[in-house]
Design a protein around this motif. Structure first.
Motif, PDB file in Angstrom:
ATOM      1  N   TRP A 181     114.556  89.184  37.567  1.00 34.47           N
ATOM      2  CA  TRP A 181     115.567  88.708  36.620  1.00 34.47           C
ATOM      3  C   TRP A 181     116.425  89.863  36.098  1.00 34.47           C
ATOM      4  N   PRO A 202     106.919  84.848  46.455  1.00 35.51           N
ATOM      5  CA  PRO A 202     107.976  83.853  46.193  1.00 35.51           C
ATOM      6  C   PRO A 202     107.852  83.235  44.806  1.00 35.51           C
ATOM      7  N   VAL A 203     108.206  84.025  43.802  1.00 29.57           N
ATOM      8  CA  VAL A 203     108.078  83.577  42.415  1.00 29.57           C
ATOM      9  C   VAL A 203     109.031  82.410  42.167  1.00 29.57           C
ATOM     10  N   ALA A 204     108.524  81.377  41.554  1.00 36.89           N
ATOM     11  CA  ALA A 204     109.323  80.163  41.335  1.00 36.89           C
ATOM     12  C   ALA A 204     110.486  80.446  40.398  1.00 36.89           C
ATOM     13  N   GLY A 205     111.632  79.897  40.724  1.00 32.03           N
ATOM     14  CA  GLY A 205     112.795  79.957  39.852  1.00 32.03           C
ATOM     15  C   GLY A 205     113.684  81.156  40.049  1.00 32.03           C
ATOM     16  N   ALA A 240     114.138  76.183  47.681  1.00 28.34           N
ATOM     17  CA  ALA A 240     114.704  76.402  46.342  1.00 28.34           C
ATOM     18  C   ALA A 240     115.457  75.164  45.864  1.00 28.34           C
TER      19      ALA A 240
ATOM     20  N   LEU B  21     110.085  80.063  33.955  1.00 30.47           N
ATOM     21  CA  LEU B  21     110.272  78.616  33.964  1.00 30.47           C
ATOM     22  C   LEU B  21     109.349  77.946  32.949  1.00 30.47           C
ATOM     23  N   ILE B 226     103.460  78.997  39.508  1.00 32.17           N
ATOM     24  CA  ILE B 226     103.953  80.367  39.323  1.00 32.17           C
ATOM     25  C   ILE B 226     104.755  80.770  40.552  1.00 32.17           C
ATOM     26  N   HIS B 227     104.262  80.398  41.719  1.00 27.33           N
ATOM     27  CA  HIS B 227     104.994  80.610  42.965  1.00 27.33           C
ATOM     28  C   HIS B 227     105.578  79.289  43.453  1.00 27.33           C
ATOM     29  N   MET B 228     106.571  79.404  44.314  1.00 29.24           N
ATOM     30  CA  MET B 228     107.110  78.230  44.992  1.00 29.24           C
ATOM     31  C   MET B 228     106.041  77.653  45.931  1.00 29.24           C
TER      32      MET B 228
END
Lengths: 264, 261
Positions: A181, A202-205, A240, B21, B226-228
């Motif tokens: 970020w 692959p961190v979400a968001g 995504a 998130l 935490i991860h996709m």
């Protein structure tokens, strides 16, 4: 066309390994990837008597790495583009000569800078000016790390400094997954910087955040193969929560623009 | 890729304090799984990693899972137990009585809860799980250590400690959660240790992983939310797998570890 802008080889000693290259192509195509950018050889080879290592390579090793990249592009030009790897600590005349040999007179189409010197170092300036003249992108490693900082590794705020000094040079900041970020915010004011999606987990968001803050035109697909896996890294984008139109931009359209693929 | 059931052996419920998130609701999380083709998951309460005792998070998650029913999504609850707390045995009993067959394993996060796997309490929990024919999940890390919050740097669990635990408790089935590729080789000769794939990666991912640990002991895992989810699912598609191996990794080994319902 799906383009991966961040690929290496791993065979030791800068050797061309046909089996590794054909396996890389097979795995990439299995994942629907049409073209990749070969950056440089990652394989470490210890430290020589003059203190050179893979982190701070000698001129001879830079030449060998670029010879390998040019050989790969020459043999597999339908799949590989290549970047000229440089260590900015080397003599300026050597650096200029290597750009001339590999890019102006050769088949490489960009410059790769890793961790030999920080992006804030003035020794990068002649390289950046020459890249502007040749209308080629410079891909620069970046990461924010709490541990395992390696040699003269740059952070995203240092890439932002480089972009400020060279507003007319196209810069690909590597490793969205590493700068995260904070890194997105660092480069946001500099439209000559795009970011590739490679790095870490692959961190979400995160991809969604980069697209929202930078715009979908400034985020490119990069895998960092063979540290990472083609299919896994591509799924950072296909999985995504962004529009299908934006996915197409990230997966190939932006890279084609930055690499000037249509123009060559 | 053949049609097969996809089940996630290691995921969380709730909001991770260091993520960008908000927490997805259970229905939102299930929706994310369905979009990725996943039809079951083993969930642990992520707040229990950082809160002073894990039961508030465990009970909140268990009640949410029970009230949701989950007829067409195979949920397993994996409560987090801190065996260094004096109440850990009661916590185990409470979780089992609250949720019955939803719980087929417990999870420990040793380095966030500040206890060692060779502590006598770890052995006591291991014995309790063995006696009840429950699995024990060991969370090796929560995040890439390079990206930790500067005031919250937590070392990963050492593979050797898991190996030693597995050897002291050969009838205990252990699932190692969030190991890296290089760590898998430590478990090559530990038949009671399984590993999930959420943080396992290389350019030759499945070839490398299956060289370290047999297909009977490797499970799909995502580390969601935490991860996709999609990148972990893509790992199963990254290279050719024979149908039998694919079935094991995608859901067969999950059903064996967590029980098939």
């Amino acid at each position: 066309m799906i383009i991966d802008v961040h690929v290496h080889t791993r065979s030791p000693g800068f050797q061309y390994d046909p089996a590794e290259i054909s396996e890389s192509i097979r795995l990439a195509r299995r994942s629907g990837i049409d073209r990749v950018v070969q950056l440089h050889n990652l394989a470490g080879y210890g430290v020589d008597a003059e203190g050179h290592s893979s982190l701070n390579p000698s001129p001879a090793d830079v030449v060998r790495s670029n010879d390998l990249a040019m050989r790969i592009v020459a043999k597999h030009g339908d799949f590989y583009s290549g970047f000229c790897y440089l260590n900015p600590a080397h003599d300026p005349s050597f650096l200029a000569g290597e750009i001339q040999r590999c890019v102006a007179d050769g088949n490489l189409r960009g410059i790769k800078l890793w961790i030999s010197v920080h992006a804030t170092d003035s020794r990068l300036d002649p390289i950046m000016r020459r890249a502007e003249e040749l209308d080629i992108p410079v891909l620069h490693h970046a990461w924010y790390k709490m541990t395992e900082y390696a040699f003269n590794e740059s952070t995203a705020v240092e890439i932002a400094d480089l972009a400020r000094r060279h507003p007319n040079t196209s810069i690909i900041m590597a490793h969205l997954g590493g700068v995260r970020w904070r890194g997105v915010l660092d480069i946001k004011p500099y439209p000559n910087v795009v970011v590739d999606t490679s790095g870490a987990q692959p961190v979400a968001g995160l991809v969604e955040y980069a697209v929202a803050e930078l715009g979908a035109d400034r985020v490119l697909f990069g895998s960092d193969w063979p540290i990472r896996d083609y299919a896994t890294q591509k799924a950072r984008i296909t999985g995504a929560c962004i529009s299908e139109r934006d996915k197409a931009r990230l997966l190939g359209e932006n890279a084609a623009r930055v690499l000037r693929l249509a123009a060559r | 890729m053949m049609e097969t059931s996809l089940r996630d052996a290691s995921a969380f419920f709730g909001a991770w304090a260091f993520a960008g998130l908000p927490a997805p609701s259970l229905s939102e999380l299930v929706g994310q799984y369905r979009a990725a083709g996943v039809d079951g998951a083993a969930l642990s309460p992520v707040e229990a990693v950082l809160q002073p005792e894990p039961m508030a998070g465990n009970l909140q998650m268990l009640r949410a899972l029970i009230s949701a029913g989950g007829k067409d999504f195979a949920v397993r609850a994996v409560p987090i137990i801190n065996p260094s707390l004096p109440s850990w045995d009661d916590d185990v009993t409470t979780c089992l009585s609250e949720s019955g067959p939803l719980v087929r394993a417990f999870k420990v996060v040793p380095n966030y809860h500040n206890f060692a796997l060779d502590h006598r309490a770890s052995d006591a929990l291991a014995e309790a799980c063995t006696d009840r024919r429950l699995g024990l999940c060991v969370q090796m890390r929560m995040e890439d250590e390079r990206s930790h919050h500067p005031l919250m740097k937590v070392s990963p669990v050492e593979s050797a400690a898991v190996v030693a635990l597995a050897r002291r408790h050969p009838r205990l089935s252990i699932l190692v959660c969030a190991p890296y590729m290089a760590e898998l080789r430590a478990y090559r000769d530990c038949p009671n240790v399984q590993a999930e794939l959420s943080m396992v990666e290389s350019g030759f991912l499945l070839q490398d992983a299956l060289r370290h640990i047999s297909a009977d002991r490797l499970l799909l895992g995502t580390h969601a939310p935490i991860h996709m989810i999609a990148p972990s699912v893509a790992k199963l598609q990254s290279d050719e797998l024979d149908d039998e191996t694919l079935m094991k990794l995608s859901g067969g080994n999950f059903n064996r570890f967590f029980g098939s319902r």
